[in-house]
Design an enzyme around this catalytic site. Structure first.
Site, PDB file in Angstrom:
ATOM      1  N   LYS A 115       0.837  -1.211   0.000  1.00  0.00           N
ATOM      2  CA  LYS A 115       0.000   0.000   0.000  1.00  0.00           C
ATOM      3  C   LYS A 115       0.876   1.268   0.000  1.00  0.00           C
ATOM      4  O   LYS A 115       0.631   2.182  -0.773  1.00  0.00           O
ATOM      5  CB  LYS A 115      -0.907   0.044   1.252  1.00  0.00           C
ATOM      6  CG  LYS A 115      -1.854  -1.137   1.374  1.00  0.00           C
ATOM      7  CD  LYS A 115      -2.784  -1.003   2.579  1.00  0.00           C
ATOM      8  CE  LYS A 115      -2.095  -0.996   3.923  1.00  0.00           C
ATOM      9  NZ  LYS A 115      -1.460  -2.275   4.291  1.00  0.00           N
ATOM     10  N   ARG A 130      -9.461   0.619   8.734  1.00  0.00           N
ATOM     11  CA  ARG A 130      -8.943  -0.699   9.097  1.00  0.00           C
ATOM     12  C   ARG A 130      -9.996  -1.562   9.781  1.00  0.00           C
ATOM     13  O   ARG A 130      -9.738  -2.717  10.083  1.00  0.00           O
ATOM     14  CB  ARG A 130      -7.850  -0.471  10.110  1.00  0.00           C
ATOM     15  CG  ARG A 130      -6.462  -0.879   9.869  1.00  0.00           C
ATOM     16  CD  ARG A 130      -5.477  -1.138   9.283  1.00  0.00           C
ATOM     17  NE  ARG A 130      -4.231  -1.544   9.779  1.00  0.00           N
ATOM     18  CZ  ARG A 130      -3.096  -0.930   9.529  1.00  0.00           C
ATOM     19  NH1 ARG A 130      -3.069   0.196   8.881  1.00  0.00           N
ATOM     20  NH2 ARG A 130      -1.976  -1.455   9.915  1.00  0.00           N
ATOM     21  N   ARG A 183      11.236  -1.833  11.616  1.00  0.00           N
ATOM     22  CA  ARG A 183      10.216  -1.285  12.510  1.00  0.00           C
ATOM     23  C   ARG A 183      10.046  -2.160  13.750  1.00  0.00           C
ATOM     24  O   ARG A 183      10.196  -3.375  13.687  1.00  0.00           O
ATOM     25  CB  ARG A 183       8.877  -1.199  11.759  1.00  0.00           C
ATOM     26  CG  ARG A 183       8.757   0.024  10.908  1.00  0.00           C
ATOM     27  CD  ARG A 183       7.587   0.008   9.968  1.00  0.00           C
ATOM     28  NE  ARG A 183       6.346  -0.513  10.514  1.00  0.00           N
ATOM     29  CZ  ARG A 183       5.191  -0.521   9.848  1.00  0.00           C
ATOM     30  NH1 ARG A 183       5.135  -0.025   8.621  1.00  0.00           N
ATOM     31  NH2 ARG A 183       4.121  -1.016  10.397  1.00  0.00           N
TER      32      ARG A 183
HETATM   33  P1  AMP Z   1       0.892   0.406   9.304  1.00  0.00           P
HETATM   34  O1  AMP Z   1       2.104   1.238   9.131  1.00  0.00           O
HETATM   35  O2  AMP Z   1      -0.263   0.837   8.450  1.00  0.00           O
HETATM   36  O3  AMP Z   1       1.178  -1.067   9.187  1.00  0.00           O
HETATM   37  O4  AMP Z   1       0.397   0.640  10.813  1.00  0.00           O
HETATM   38  C1  AMP Z   1       1.223   0.332  11.917  1.00  0.00           C
HETATM   39  C2  AMP Z   1       0.372   0.234  13.175  1.00  0.00           C
HETATM   40  O5  AMP Z   1      -0.285   1.487  13.427  1.00  0.00           O
HETATM   41  C3  AMP Z   1      -0.751  -0.788  13.122  1.00  0.00           C
HETATM   42  O6  AMP Z   1      -0.321  -2.102  13.439  1.00  0.00           O
HETATM   43  C4  AMP Z   1      -1.706  -0.231  14.177  1.00  0.00           C
HETATM   44  O7  AMP Z   1      -1.236  -0.471  15.495  1.00  0.00           O
HETATM   45  C5  AMP Z   1      -1.595   1.274  13.943  1.00  0.00           C
HETATM   46  N1  AMP Z   1      -2.575   1.744  12.923  1.00  0.00           N
HETATM   47  C6  AMP Z   1      -2.288   2.273  11.696  1.00  0.00           C
HETATM   48  N2  AMP Z   1      -3.411   2.603  11.064  1.00  0.00           N
HETATM   49  C7  AMP Z   1      -4.435   2.265  11.879  1.00  0.00           C
HETATM   50  C8  AMP Z   1      -5.842   2.348  11.773  1.00  0.00           C
HETATM   51  N3  AMP Z   1      -6.448   2.847  10.665  1.00  0.00           N
HETATM   52  N4  AMP Z   1      -6.587   1.894  12.813  1.00  0.00           N
HETATM   53  C9  AMP Z   1      -6.011   1.403  13.929  1.00  0.00           C
HETATM   54  N5  AMP Z   1      -4.690   1.292  14.103  1.00  0.00           N
HETATM   55  C10 AMP Z   1      -3.896   1.728  13.085  1.00  0.00           C
END
Ligand code: AMP
Length: 214
Positions: free
Chosen positions: A13, A88, A160
């Site tokens: 993404k 999400r 990360r």
């Molecule tokens: P990502 O970088 O999109 O993989 O997001 C990393 C982390 O941020 C996720 O594992 C969640 O803990 C939090 N996070 C990101 N976007 C969301 C969202 N839309 N709703 C809830 N938690 C989120």
């Protein structure tokens, strides 16, 4: 363009969003990047979000909707936006519908990036990210020119905190339970574009064709 990018962690993404921003100046809005920046700066939001993120769990919907309501009204979103990692959950998708209605914004589409689980696992364990600008690297297929240093901004390129094997496995479970149902949600609305996403170049090509900007 105004798109939602759906897909498991590691589906591409962020990579696809960054490529699409080059086309017409639409901005990438990554809730994950916003939250990581807040954690790094030690803001109230960051303190609330950090534990959930490190465990690979979702941050509460109310926090996320607060962020998005503000972000979508910023000036740079006028040109268009690519939602990366949001919504999400079904409640987030319903709240987004309301918010877009209130702001009189219409989406062009919802892109679902389909990638086999083994590709996802491989990508996530080998992915590295710039702490400063969020640029994405891969130790096998796309390493930075100087190890640990971002080609674009000179920032530190790291693994990360939520890309340990345990957190990855948790994030994939959370995705299957809470985020995968969004595919059905948008399919019913007739706005879903389902794309096999092993190659980001190919995904961008298909999205451009669908938007009529080939
Ligand atoms: P990502 O970088 O999109 O993989 O997001 C990393 C982390 O941020 C996720 O594992 C969640 O803990 C939090 N996070 C990101 N976007 C969301 C969202 N839309 N709703 C809830 N938690 C989120």
């Amino acid at each position: 363009m105004r798109l939602i990018l759906l897909g498991a962690p590691g589906a591409g993404k962020g990579t696809v969003a960054k490529m699409l921003t080059q086309i017409d100046g639409s901005v990438q809005i990554s809730t994950g990047d916003i939250l990581r920046a807040a954690v790094k700066e030690g803001t109230e939001l960051g303190k609330e979000a950090q534990g959930y993120m490190e465990r690979g769990e979702l941050v509460p919907d109310s926090l996320i909707m607060g962020i998005m309501e503000e972000r979508l009204q910023e000036e740079d979103c006028q040109q268009g936006f690519l939602l990366d990692g949001f919504p999400r959950t079904i409640p987030q998708a319903e709240a987004l519908d309301e918010l877009l209605k209130k702001l009189e914004i219409t989406l062009d589409g919802v892109v679902n990036l389909n990638v086999p689980r083994e590709v996802i696992l491989d990508r996530l364990t080998t992915r590295r990210t710039c702490e400063e600008c969020g640029a994405i690297y891969n130790v096998k297929s796309n390493p930075p020119k100087v190890e640990g240093v971002c080609d674009k901004c000179g920032g530190k390129v790291v693994q990360r905190a939520d890309e340990t094997e345990e957190a990855i496995s948790k994030r994939l479970d959370v995705f299957n339970e809470q985020t995968a149902p969004l595919v059905g949600y948008y399919q019913e609305k007739g706005t879903l574009w389902d794309i096999n996403a092993t190659s980001s170049d190919e995904v961008v090509k298909i999205i451009k064709e669908k938007l009529g900007i080939a």
